[in-house]
Design an enzyme around this catalytic site. Structure first.
Site, mmCIF file in Angstrom:
data_model
loop_
_atom_site.group_PDB
_atom_site.id
_atom_site.type_symbol
_atom_site.label_atom_id
_atom_site.label_comp_id
_atom_site.label_asym_id
_atom_site.label_seq_id
_atom_site.Cartn_x
_atom_site.Cartn_y
_atom_site.Cartn_z
ATOM 1 N N ASP A 50 37.494 38.380 41.173
ATOM 2 C CA ASP A 50 38.070 39.648 40.701
ATOM 3 C C ASP A 50 39.578 39.468 40.536
ATOM 4 O OD1 ASP A 50 38.296 42.343 40.076
ATOM 5 O OD2 ASP A 50 38.317 42.991 42.172
ATOM 6 N N GLU A 96 42.933 38.736 35.938
ATOM 7 C CA GLU A 96 43.554 38.906 34.587
ATOM 8 C C GLU A 96 44.808 38.055 34.440
ATOM 9 O OE1 GLU A 96 42.548 41.395 36.615
ATOM 10 O OE2 GLU A 96 40.659 41.601 35.540
ATOM 11 N N ASP A 153 36.482 48.656 36.269
ATOM 12 C CA ASP A 153 36.536 49.940 36.970
ATOM 13 C C ASP A 153 36.349 51.144 36.057
ATOM 14 O OD1 ASP A 153 37.017 48.241 39.022
ATOM 15 O OD2 ASP A 153 39.156 48.691 39.195
HETATM 16 C C1 GLC Z 1 38.930 45.979 41.768
HETATM 17 C C2 GLC Z 1 37.525 45.669 41.271
HETATM 18 C C3 GLC Z 1 36.522 46.451 42.071
HETATM 19 C C4 GLC Z 1 36.695 46.111 43.545
HETATM 20 C C5 GLC Z 1 38.125 46.384 44.009
HETATM 21 C C6 GLC Z 1 38.371 45.911 45.428
HETATM 22 O O1 GLC Z 1 39.255 47.306 41.507
HETATM 23 O O2 GLC Z 1 37.392 45.928 39.904
HETATM 24 O O3 GLC Z 1 35.225 46.167 41.649
HETATM 25 O O4 GLC Z 1 35.802 46.859 44.311
HETATM 26 O O5 GLC Z 1 39.038 45.725 43.159
HETATM 27 O O6 GLC Z 1 38.131 44.564 45.560
#
Ligand code: GLC
Length: 835
Positions: free
Chosen positions: A429, A432, A507
């Site tokens: 995650d 980007e 998100d």
């Molecule tokens: C980001 C991700 C989400 C995750 C959060 C905490 O917002 O897109 O899916 O739960 O980070 O890690």
């Protein structure tokens, strides 16, 4: 075009067009057109043109794929791509013709004409039918740093793809006036239908005209943009803020051909492990470990099938990647092992931002190995991400330079302890990469990256940062456990990233429009090479109503990645969180997923070898039916299932379009003629699905997780056609042995007339043998009950439905189906049902 008549002179018109079109296209320096070229030179498999603005080469990669590469200036860079995989040389090399005014590259499928003055490129099929042309007024142009090309956009062309994009399926956005999309991976919390760019960049699109398609892939990692008839109705332009205008023209003629060829160029999704196609439960975050166990127990006690539980950032010690919080998760091995015994796998999140903290392993070893991204002055770049929000001892992070191969190797090996604990997959995650507390939300553009040995700044690496992280993860998992199929999920990626990770579009908000928007978005990803995709079921930001969660779960049955996930602090979002009525409906949706798993696995295996996505827009299978060209709220899953989920609040019916042909209601078996829009009544539990005539569906009874599949009866549902076939794919679901032929691929074929239906099962290809089980053919049947049913030359007895359960070989009638049961001997045989 009225101007033409007014001015009369074509030349003057060109001049006016050039001025008016180029001016609004950029606020930057004036565009300098590519200009005139002299007669080209031949260099290897390419024609090379030189103009005052740069060097252009045109080469044939395959009969249907032509590469156009324009390097501004006089220097041509090294030929390097993070996306394109090595290609086998074309069997039939292209022919080249050079003349004084124009030149040609000719393949068995394409005729490319390059006009010299000014330099313009036009693509036609072998019969000379025009497919794509540079705009006469604006071909390729540059401002020195940026490169761009303007192409004609015809009124009857539709444009699809671009990977993970918001908006309608047809990016022409007809009545909306055309979209403009930017490729720049961005952390976009709570994005909506108008947000662009979001997390992933796939600079690929597909143009459909009538039933004929071609695609264009811009192989450039800089920030790029695509204007689809937005600035000017008849023009499609694209370009990037650095690098070369390096694009591939990919001919069809069918859209499936284009997708197959695009993925032969950029690689295909590896076959996922079977468990990763099961139902998955996540939230930010399940903790402490007793809560994780509680969730697992609830699934099993309530008989709601599930395979995977996800651990979000609260399992970590102060949000530091590759650690465990010692209080919340004192015994990770015990937890993971215990869950495994209950049939669950665990996937853990790993973000690309180790904390700057001497004494913390990944920081120390990263520093020693020179693995972190640097500032222009050579110091290591530091910035706040999750570790800066840690309750204890918060601090900045450092960032691995995944564009350096040694760094990818180092990062990959950091996963060894997680794998040793039995963690089954990794969730990448924030790649980007996301950075807190900066206006851009990401790294400064002047940071330095290795770029596989040709150092560059962040402008060139930004869009591939996430993909290269998933590559590091995927290759690391592969090295650590060579016989297991890696599973990686990512938020950011780039074209070609399908080779390393599944993708979820971040998100999204828990509302009805996000639910609907996920259909064209996932379909667009599928067209753009990414078949393993799924949005957060229930939505991420905010809390879905009970009804919205149920509807999202029903759609999620057909998301290739079926995962519930929600943000920190939202109410419980498990299938049982909305009261017993909803729990029952939610259970039934998840059960359907498991009943269809043999089919889903087969379709995903096909995607891994052909590139044709499982979750796909209607037009991919029906390109010649214009009524399929802009359907945003229904889709095909594989070739056989048309899914029209209920995506509107308080709906009492659902309108859907059935293309030409015969269709069967999945739930009732009722026949429906195609070529028509129909309206079906719906209740809360409805999930409208239609099966194509002639289809073979592969099903099994409900299981609670994929570990329970061996030994389950195989149910092959045969929908009528006079002659049709379907192929089932099976293997061990876990290991890499499928590559060495440890598979079972079986073709089923029906031949049917008014008096009988015979189903022939071909011998299995491959040496995989599933556990002993029965084979049930569910043959669609109408009218008088069969007079006899034969398996080979053996007459089978007629049984009641309850008797059938106890008998090894017999037949019965159930609604619209004749069920013929016998042991699955995995050998050739024929069943005959006679009237
Ligand atoms: C980001 C991700 C989400 C995750 C959060 C905490 O917002 O897109 O899916 O739960 O980070 O890690």
């Amino acid at each position: 075009m009225r101007l033409v008549r007014l001015i009369g002179s074509r030349r003057r018109l060109m001049l006016i067009l050039a001025l008016t079109l180029s001016a609004p296209a950029t606020a930057e320096a004036q565009w300098a057109s590519v200009g005139d070229a002299a007669r080209p030179a031949r260099s290897g498999n390419a024609l090379v043109f030189r103009t005052a603005q740069g060097v252009l080469s045109v080469s044939a990669i395959a009969p249907e794929i032509v590469r156009v590469r324009f390097s501004p200036g006089t220097r041509v860079d090294r030929d390097h791509s993070y996306t394109v995989v090595p290609q086998a040389p074309a069997l039939q090399p292209a022919r080249f013709e050079t003349g004084a005014r124009e030149s040609h590259v000719i393949t068995p499928a394409l005729r490319v004409t390059i006009r010299h003055r000014p330099l313009r490129i036009a693509f036609a099929d072998a019969n000379g039918n025009s497919l794509d042309e540079d705009d006469p007024a604006n071909g390729i142009a540059t401002t020195g740093r940026t490169v761009r090309v303007w192409k004609r956009l015809r009124d009857d062309e539709r444009v699809y793809g671009f990977g993970e994009k918001t908006g309608r399926l047809d990016k022409r956005g007809w009545k909306l006036g055309g979209y403009t999309y930017v490729m720049w991976n961005s952390d976009t919390f709570a994005y909506d239908a108008s947000s662009d760019p979001i997390y992933a960049s796939v600079p690929f699109f597909l143009v459909l005209r009538g039933g004929t398609a071609h695609g264009i892939f811009l192989d450039n990692t800089f920030r790029s943009s695509f204007d689809i008839g937005h600035t000017s109705e008849g023009l499609l332009s694209f370009g990037a803020e650095g690098g070369e205008l390096d694009y591939y023209f990919i001919y069809g003629p069918s859209p499936r051909d284009v997708v197959a060829r695009y993925t032969s160029l950029t690689g295909r999704m590896p076959l996922p492990p079977l468990w990763a196609l099961g139902n998955q439960q996540s939230r930010w975050s399940y903790f402490p470990e007793s809560r994780v166990r509680f969730i697992a127990e609830n699934f099993r006690q309530r008989s709601i099938p599930a395979d995977v539980l996800w651990l979000d950032i609260h399992y970590l010690d102060q949000y530091k990647p590759f650690t465990w919080d010692p209080d919340r998760f004192p015994d990770p091995a015990g937890l993971v092992g215990g869950l495994r015994n209950q049939g669950f796998r665990v996937v853990t999140i790993i973000d690309p931002h180790p904390k700057k903290e001497p004494g913390y392993g990944p920081y120390d070893s990263g520093l020693a190995g020179g693995h972190f991204v640097r500032n222009p002055d050579g110091s290591i770049y530091e910035a706040p991400v999750w570790p800066s929000s840690a309750p204890e001892n918060p601090g900045p992070s450092v960032f691995p330079d995944f564009s350096r191969s040694a760094t990818r190797g180092w990062w990959g090996s950091l996963h060894q302890p997680l794998m040793d604990l039995g963690v089954a997959g990794i969730w990448n995650d924030m790649n980007e990469p996301a950075v807190f507390a900066t206006p851009t939300g990401t790294m400064p553009l002047n940071l330095r990256h290795d770029n596989e040995g040709q150092p560059t700044d962040h402008r060139e690496i930004h869009n591939v940062y996430g993909m290269l992280m998933t590559r590091a993860t995927y290759e690391g998992l592969q090295r650590i456990a060579p016989d297991a199929r890696p599973f990686v999920l990512t938020r950011a990626t780039f074209a070609g990233g399908q080779r390393y990770a599944a993708v979820w579009p971040g998100d999204a908000t828990s509302d009805w429009s996000s639910l609907r928007a996920s259909i064209p978005m996932l379909a667009g990803l599928g067209l753009s090479g990414f078949p393993f995709v799924g949005a957060d079921i229930g939505g991420f930001v905010g809390a879905p109503s009970a009804e919205l969660y149920t509807r999202w779960l029903q759609l999620g049955v057909f998301y290739p990645l079926m995962r519930t996930h929600t943000a920190f602090g939202t109410p419980d979002q498990e299938p049982w969180s909305y009261g017993s009525r909803h729990e029952a409906v939610n259970r039934r949706a998840i059960e359907l997923r498991y009943e269809l798993l043999p089919h889903i696995y087969t379709v995903m295996q096909q995607a891994s070898t052909t590139g044709i996505p499982a979750f796909r827009p209607m037009f991919l299978d029906f390109p010649h039916d214009p009524r399929t060209h802009e359907l945003d709220e229904q889709f095909m899953f594989g070739d056989s299932l048309l899914v029209a989920p209920v995506v509107r609040e308080a709906a009492t019916d659902r309108e859907l379009y059935l293309p030409e042909g015969e269709w069967y209601d999945f739930w009732t078996g009722e026949r429906q003629g195609g070529g028509a829009t129909i309206r079906v009544p719906v209740t809360l539990s409805s999930l409208p699905i239609f099966v194509r005539g002639g289809a073979f569906l592969f099903r099994q009874p409900v299981v609670q997780h994929t570990g329970e599949m061996p030994g389950q009866p195989l149910r092959v549902v045969v929908y009528p056609a006079s002659d049709s076939s379907g192929t089932l794919y099976e293997d061990d679901g876990r290991t890499m042995q499928y590559r060495e032929g440890n598979v079972a691929r079986r073709r089923f074929r029906q031949q049917r007339d008014d008096a009988s239906c015979s189903v022939r099962v071909d011998p299995s290809e491959g040496r995989y043998r599933p556990a002993a089980r029965s084979l049930e053919l569910h043959v669609w049947w109408t009218g008088r009950e069969p007079a006899r049913v034969l398996a080979g030359d053996q007459l089978l007895p007629r049984a009641s439905k309850t008797e059938l359960e106890k008998l090894a070989a017999a037949w019965t009638v159930d609604g619209s189906f004749v069920i013929v049961k016998q042991p699955d001997r995995i050998e050739a045989m024929t069943v005959r049902v006679e009237r």
